[in-house]
Write an enzyme that holds these catalytic residues in place. Sequence first.
Site, PDB file in Angstrom:
ATOM      1  N   ASP A 156      29.870  82.696  73.075  1.00 57.47           N
ATOM      2  CA  ASP A 156      29.589  81.442  73.860  1.00 57.47           C
ATOM      3  C   ASP A 156      28.555  79.505  72.927  1.00 57.47           C
ATOM      4  O   ASP A 156      28.481  79.919  71.585  1.00 57.47           O
ATOM      5  CB  ASP A 156      27.751  82.018  75.180  1.00 57.47           C
ATOM      6  N   HIS A 209      25.043  77.038  78.770  1.00 54.28           N
ATOM      7  CA  HIS A 209      26.667  77.601  78.982  1.00 54.28           C
ATOM      8  C   HIS A 209      26.095  78.814  79.286  1.00 54.28           C
ATOM      9  O   HIS A 209      25.581  79.563  79.826  1.00 54.28           O
ATOM     10  CB  HIS A 209      27.289  76.850  78.778  1.00 54.28           C
ATOM     11  N   SER A 529      33.357  81.083  84.234  1.00 56.65           N
ATOM     12  CA  SER A 529      32.240  81.321  83.060  1.00 56.65           C
ATOM     13  C   SER A 529      31.619  82.620  83.810  1.00 56.65           C
ATOM     14  O   SER A 529      31.412  83.587  83.402  1.00 56.65           O
ATOM     15  CB  SER A 529      31.529  80.433  82.929  1.00 56.65           C
TER      16      SER A 529
END
Length: 642
Positions: A156, A209, A529
């Site tokens: 990530d 994220h 996600s």
Amino acid sequence: MASFTNLSIPLLLLAILFPTLALCYINPAATSVHQNATKPSAYHAYIVLVEPPRSNAGEDAHRLWHKSFLPSSLTDESNESRLLHSYTEVFSGFAVRLTDAELDTVAKKPGFVRAFPDRTLQLMTTHTPEFLGLRNDTGFWSQAGYGKGVIIGLLDTGIYATHPSFNGHGVPPPPARWKGSCKAARCNNKLIGAKSFIEGVDSGDEEGHGTHTSSTAAGNFITGASYHGVGVGKGTAAGIAPSAHIAMYKVCDSRGCEESAVLAGLEEAIKDGVDVLSFSVGGTMSPIYDQDPIAIGAFSAMSKGILMVCAAGNDGPDLFSVTNVAPWLLTVAAGSVDRSFGASVNLGNGKIIDGEALTQKASPSSKSHPLVYSEERRYCNYSDDSGIAGKILVCENTKSETQKSNVRRIVGAGASGVVLFNDKISGYTTIVQDYNSSVVQVTASDGGILIAYAASSTSSSVASLTYNNTLFGVRPAPVVPFFSSRGPSFTNLNILKPDILALGLNILAAWPPSTASGQGPFNIISGTSMATPHVSGVAALIKSIHPDWSPAAIKSAILTTSDIVNSTGGSILDEQHRKAGVYDRGAGHVNPARAADPGLVYELGAIDYAGYICWLFGDEGLRTIVRNWSLTCAKLPKVKDV
Ligand SMILES: *[C@@H]1O[C@H](CO)[C@@H](O)[C@H](O)[C@H]1NC(C)=O
Ligand SMILES: *[C@@H]1O[C@H](CO)[C@@H](O)[C@H](O)[C@H]1NC(C)=O
Ligand SMILES: *[C@@H]1O[C@H](CO)[C@@H](O)[C@H](O)[C@H]1NC(C)=O
Ligand SMILES: *[C@@H]1O[C@H](CO)[C@@H](O)[C@H](O)[C@H]1NC(C)=O
Ligand SMILES: *[C@@H]1O[C@H](CO)[C@@H](O)[C@H](O)[C@H]1NC(C)=O
Ligand SMILES: *[C@@H]1O[C@H](CO)[C@@H](O)[C@H](O)[C@H]1NC(C)=O
Ligand SMILES: *[C@@H]1O[C@H](CO)[C@@H](O)[C@H](O)[C@H]1NC(C)=O
Ligand SMILES: *[C@@H]1O[C@H](CO)[C@@H](O)[C@H](O)[C@H]1NC(C)=O
């Protein structure tokens, strides 16, 4: 984009397969644009698969073998290191910057298998454990030890290590088989691994994220979590496997995720000994498995007992939009949660329209204002602010940044509020957005009601906005949001993709203090996600109870126990409130407690997949994907899918 639903399948296959085939290295001259070998811009990054070295003499031997493929000019021309990564675990190969002519030379050397251009992939951008039936007082969560002893690796954007979600309280030390290391601002028994595979940057998270996905999978318990501390979504925050360990492999930044870096992270995760890999990343289109380096690398992970959980993509609701489709991957679609950030539009005719507002105004005002809709300014593109003071404006949500700043400006210029309705494609899917002003978001069909009411009597149409804070038990839920990518997989219509549905709409999780797209300590974002780490967490819980289960056994357990109906026995719906089909929701909605005790699991190993790969691609595919040089298709049972 037009919906594919009216096209026949054979037509679609042609349309979709063609651009995908072009991704594979066939003949460098055919794809060449520039032929200037001395100019650095003539270099393209390639991922090159080669046979393993004859002698199995460790990493140095691998490196030497890989270097033997490279042109001697590689180090002479500049100081720039053009050998980007050398791989031994995901497959034998390397990532390198080459000119097309150089690639041609490399491809002629004995031992060369295949080369692929390095692609740039994209990120598939407190209440959720309870919605999955995970409560402190229910047996299953504690029986699974909250994921104790299991290591979840994430590929990530990095991690904001000092976030309270990554405290080590109550988490035991990592198991002895863990070989990784942690280079982060804080490492402890929770965050046991952190490494960057992007040159010149550390494992920190500039995007948010990776912090969000990590805390969703395995964030520790923290009380009093809420959106920007304003009470929205307030509750005890915890990941799905709050006692599992986290290892972050930073492979993405603001530009996306270079495939070569993803493979380097995957390589390291396999070496380190993670149990589950969470991959909230995808291309807009998945190549066929034998042309997809990540699917090939994931096959190695699977062979070594690691389950890779991947995002299905955010390209819905068109059919054939699903990515990460190899059968040894667990592909996750997104669903809604039974939570809403409630707000309503109370019309002068007594009708109440329930919507959502991420910015909850502290003092609900029941004062009525004229409700205005203008076809000419359907998108809130008011260029002149005169005449909007004291009015509530109705507009269609384009989700664009331009509109967002327009809306902020309009409210700043004296409008009493804005009601944004979803476009037709979004239907009932409301992705909540932060406007920090009086903005209520409503569904597409409610937009129609508002337009009709505003037009009914231009002078006397009035409305007020009220805020109800966070509501639970919202129905119907789960609903598949419009963006969740849909099957079937063009690679093989008979292998159902996506596999499973999990929460991915308006998800609250950890966030760094300040990023371009929001402020911490918590943020609410949506996407497959977000759905992916929920399933990674569930896989960790199962692995904690059944440490000896293979990736296929865990996947089977999750799929065969999933829910195809909601908590009141109704069908799971899609974004238009039609009954969701298997290409929308996969097997069904993940049900962790049942998955831990499935009664029966379907086992599959590398040899089973090998038979299937032979049927699809023959020996060439076997050599590329399975890479077990003692196997040949002639000796394997053909595994057909029909
Ligand atoms: C290659 O690039 C160099 C440097 O930019 C330039 O001087 C030269 O003319 C180019 N050669 C060709 C064949 O385009
Ligand atoms: C290569 O590196 C050396 C030492 O680091 C430096 O002196 C030299 O100028 C560099 N050459 C190029 C072409 O950048
Ligand atoms: C749930 O249990 C964990 C572990 O025992 C504890 O740390 C946490 O505070 C509990 N949460 C709630 C809301 O009771
Ligand atoms: C908010 O509360 C009002 C008054 O109690 C109610 O009429 C309305 O339906 C609620 N809105 C939502 C979104 O639940
Ligand atoms: C608003 O945008 C729409 C669509 O782009 C356009 O047709 C319309 O003319 C615009 N209105 C104004 C006032 O600029
Ligand atoms: C939101 O708006 C309020 C005023 O209404 C302001 O004080 C606050 O700083 C704003 N917050 C952000 C994050 O912009
Ligand atoms: C379940 O789905 C049905 C429609 O299929 C819906 O009417 C009902 O409200 C849903 N129940 C919940 C709890 O969401
Ligand atoms: C290769 O396949 C053989 C079965 O033919 C198996 O025994 C062996 O373990 C496999 N090797 C690897 C590295 O998986």
